[in-house]
Design a protein around this motif. Structure first.
Motif, PDB file in Angstrom:
ATOM      1  N   PRO A   1       0.804  -1.233   0.000  1.00  0.00           N
ATOM      2  CA  PRO A   1       0.000   0.000   0.000  1.00  0.00           C
ATOM      3  C   PRO A   1       0.831   1.275   0.000  1.00  0.00           C
ATOM      4  CG  PRO A   1      -0.075  -1.098   2.136  1.00  0.00           C
ATOM      5  CD  PRO A   1       0.561  -2.060   1.184  1.00  0.00           C
ATOM      6  N   TYR A   2       1.979   1.252   0.698  1.00  0.00           N
ATOM      7  CA  TYR A   2       2.804   2.464   0.736  1.00  0.00           C
ATOM      8  C   TYR A   2       3.504   2.692  -0.590  1.00  0.00           C
ATOM      9  CZ  TYR A   2       6.413   5.833   1.875  1.00  0.00           C
ATOM     10  OH  TYR A   2       7.227   6.933   1.857  1.00  0.00           O
ATOM     11  N   LEU A   3       4.167   1.674  -1.118  1.00  0.00           N
ATOM     12  CA  LEU A   3       4.897   1.835  -2.376  1.00  0.00           C
ATOM     13  C   LEU A   3       3.958   2.143  -3.532  1.00  0.00           C
ATOM     14  CD1 LEU A   3       7.657  -0.928  -2.231  1.00  0.00           C
ATOM     15  CD2 LEU A   3       7.968   1.552  -2.205  1.00  0.00           C
TER      16      LEU A   3
ATOM     17  N   ALA B   1      -4.119   7.599   4.728  1.00  0.00           N
ATOM     18  CA  ALA B   1      -5.387   7.578   5.464  1.00  0.00           C
ATOM     19  C   ALA B   1      -6.390   6.649   4.777  1.00  0.00           C
ATOM     20  CB  ALA B   1      -5.950   8.993   5.561  1.00  0.00           C
ATOM     21  N   VAL B   2      -6.386   6.653   3.435  1.00  0.00           N
ATOM     22  CA  VAL B   2      -7.250   5.736   2.689  1.00  0.00           C
ATOM     23  C   VAL B   2      -6.850   4.290   2.978  1.00  0.00           C
ATOM     24  CG1 VAL B   2      -7.880   4.923   0.368  1.00  0.00           C
ATOM     25  CG2 VAL B   2      -7.747   7.384   0.847  1.00  0.00           C
ATOM     26  N   ALA B   3      -5.560   4.021   3.017  1.00  0.00           N
ATOM     27  CA  ALA B   3      -5.072   2.665   3.282  1.00  0.00           C
ATOM     28  C   ALA B   3      -5.518   2.179   4.655  1.00  0.00           C
ATOM     29  CB  ALA B   3      -3.551   2.635   3.164  1.00  0.00           C
ATOM     30  N   VAL B   4      -5.515   3.076   5.616  1.00  0.00           N
ATOM     31  CA  VAL B   4      -5.981   2.709   6.962  1.00  0.00           C
ATOM     32  C   VAL B   4      -7.483   2.432   6.934  1.00  0.00           C
ATOM     33  CG1 VAL B   4      -6.310   3.549   9.310  1.00  0.00           C
ATOM     34  CG2 VAL B   4      -4.134   3.952   8.134  1.00  0.00           C
ATOM     35  N   GLU B   5      -8.245   3.285   6.255  1.00  0.00           N
ATOM     36  CA  GLU B   5      -9.698   3.092   6.159  1.00  0.00           C
ATOM     37  C   GLU B   5     -10.048   1.765   5.504  1.00  0.00           C
ATOM     38  OE1 GLU B   5     -11.079   6.395   3.905  1.00  0.00           O
ATOM     39  OE2 GLU B   5     -10.654   7.885   5.475  1.00  0.00           O
TER      40      GLU B   5
ATOM     41  N   ASP C   1      -2.312  -0.563   9.325  1.00  0.00           N
ATOM     42  CA  ASP C   1      -2.775  -0.346  10.695  1.00  0.00           C
ATOM     43  C   ASP C   1      -2.148   0.922  11.260  1.00  0.00           C
ATOM     44  OD1 ASP C   1      -4.305  -2.732  10.773  1.00  0.00           O
ATOM     45  OD2 ASP C   1      -2.481  -3.891  11.188  1.00  0.00           O
ATOM     46  N   VAL C   2      -2.638   1.352  12.402  1.00  0.00           N
ATOM     47  CA  VAL C   2      -2.046   2.479  13.123  1.00  0.00           C
ATOM     48  C   VAL C   2      -1.697   2.036  14.530  1.00  0.00           C
ATOM     49  CG1 VAL C   2      -3.262   4.243  11.792  1.00  0.00           C
ATOM     50  CG2 VAL C   2      -4.329   3.313  13.846  1.00  0.00           C
ATOM     51  N   ASP C   3      -0.704   2.696  15.128  1.00  0.00           N
ATOM     52  CA  ASP C   3      -0.351   2.357  16.507  1.00  0.00           C
ATOM     53  C   ASP C   3      -1.227   3.137  17.476  1.00  0.00           C
ATOM     54  OD1 ASP C   3       0.645   4.945  16.601  1.00  0.00           O
ATOM     55  OD2 ASP C   3       2.742   4.345  16.411  1.00  0.00           O
ATOM     56  N   GLU C   4      -0.924   3.033  18.751  1.00  0.00           N
ATOM     57  CA  GLU C   4      -1.751   3.676  19.773  1.00  0.00           C
ATOM     58  C   GLU C   4      -1.746   5.195  19.664  1.00  0.00           C
ATOM     59  OE1 GLU C   4      -0.305   2.248  23.467  1.00  0.00           O
ATOM     60  OE2 GLU C   4      -1.120   0.221  23.225  1.00  0.00           O
TER      61      GLU C   4
END
Length: 268
Positions: A28-30, A95-99, A104-107
């Motif tokens: 997703p990042y690349l 942000a789209v990738a997280v949605e 994932d995101v950390d705390e």
């Protein structure tokens, strides 16, 4: 944000989702990084239109955002602005990738990207050429007096008026500095129409024109243009001083300036 830029970033978002779905939702990042570099180093005239709608883009700085080594040392105004647009777009795609549960995101809300993706030191080629502009060609072909020419003409008239009262060589040089400061330093909303008229201004580079101590050696894009215009105007005033007989040329044909001149043109 301008309407043109908003529409562009929305198109990028849609294409990102399509690419991710096509590659099985991997990297997703690349995928986001490649897409942004493909689409967001905009051609000269299109970038000029966007800046005209949103002059605040001229506050952009290079920072550590330019991934092309050749451009990072002395980047053009166009590259600086597009690199900032790219960084904002990349953040939006994360942000789209997280949605979409691709990342994932950390705390603390930081996006977690796989180390293998981050380890790939991609060197993207910047194909945009900010020394080319079809719009600038059309303006030249049409003739007429440009906004920048009007500003320079007003500065010239003011300089001549002041010379009538100050005929000593030292005064002429200082007056040239003063006029250059007064007429050639523009706010972003003043620079944007000049870029719209002549997008080739986006090809200007810092070229050691700005004191390294200012802005931590990382000047805003608009200030780079201001510095070039200031230098151009100073040279024009000095040449006018020679024509008026208040400044002299040396044996090599260079303008003789007084020793230890006062402050150089001020860049605000």
């Amino acid at each position: 944000m301008s309407g043109l830029l908003t529409a562009l970033l929305e198109d990028i978002r849609i294409e990102y989702i399509a690419r991710m779905q096509a590659n099985g939702c991997t990297e997703p990042y690349l995928t986001a990084e490649r897409l942004c570099h493909e689409k967001l180093f905009l051609e000269t005239d299109r970038l000029a239109e966007i800046i005209q709608q949103d002059p605040t883009l001229l506050a952009a700085r290079a920072g550590e955002l330019i991934m092309n080594r050749q451009e990072s040392e002395n980047p053009s105004v166009g590259v600086i602005i597009c690199s900032n647009i790219l960084a904002a777009a990349l953040e939006g795609l994360m942000a789209v990738a997280v949605e979409q549960d691709w990342l994932d995101v950390d705390e603390e809300g930081n996006v977690l990207v796989d180390d293998e993706e981050l380890a790939q030191d991609a060197q993207y080629i910047i194909e945009a050429d900010y020394s080319r502009s079809e719009h600038a060609k059309q303006v030249i072909a049409q003739g007429g007096v440009s906004q920048l020419s009007q500003i320079f003409s007003a500065a010239e008239a003011a300089f001549l008026d002041l010379l009538r009262e100050n005929t000593r060589e030292r005064d002429a040089y200082q007056l040239a500095l003063d006029i250059s400061s007064d007429y050639s330093v523009f706010a972003p909303e003043d620079i944007a129409p000049l870029i719209a008229e002549n997008p080739l201004l986006l090809g200007l580079r810092p070229e050691d024109l700005i004191d390294e101590e200012l802005f931590d050696g990382d000047p805003p894009a608009g200030l780079i243009i201001s510095a070039h215009l200031t230098r151009m105007m100073l040279h024009q005033m000095l040449e006018l001083g020679v024509e008026q007989g208040v400044l002299m040329l040396d044996s090599s044909g260079h303008i003789v300036v007084p020793d230890q001149p006062e402050e150089p043109p001020t860049l605000h």
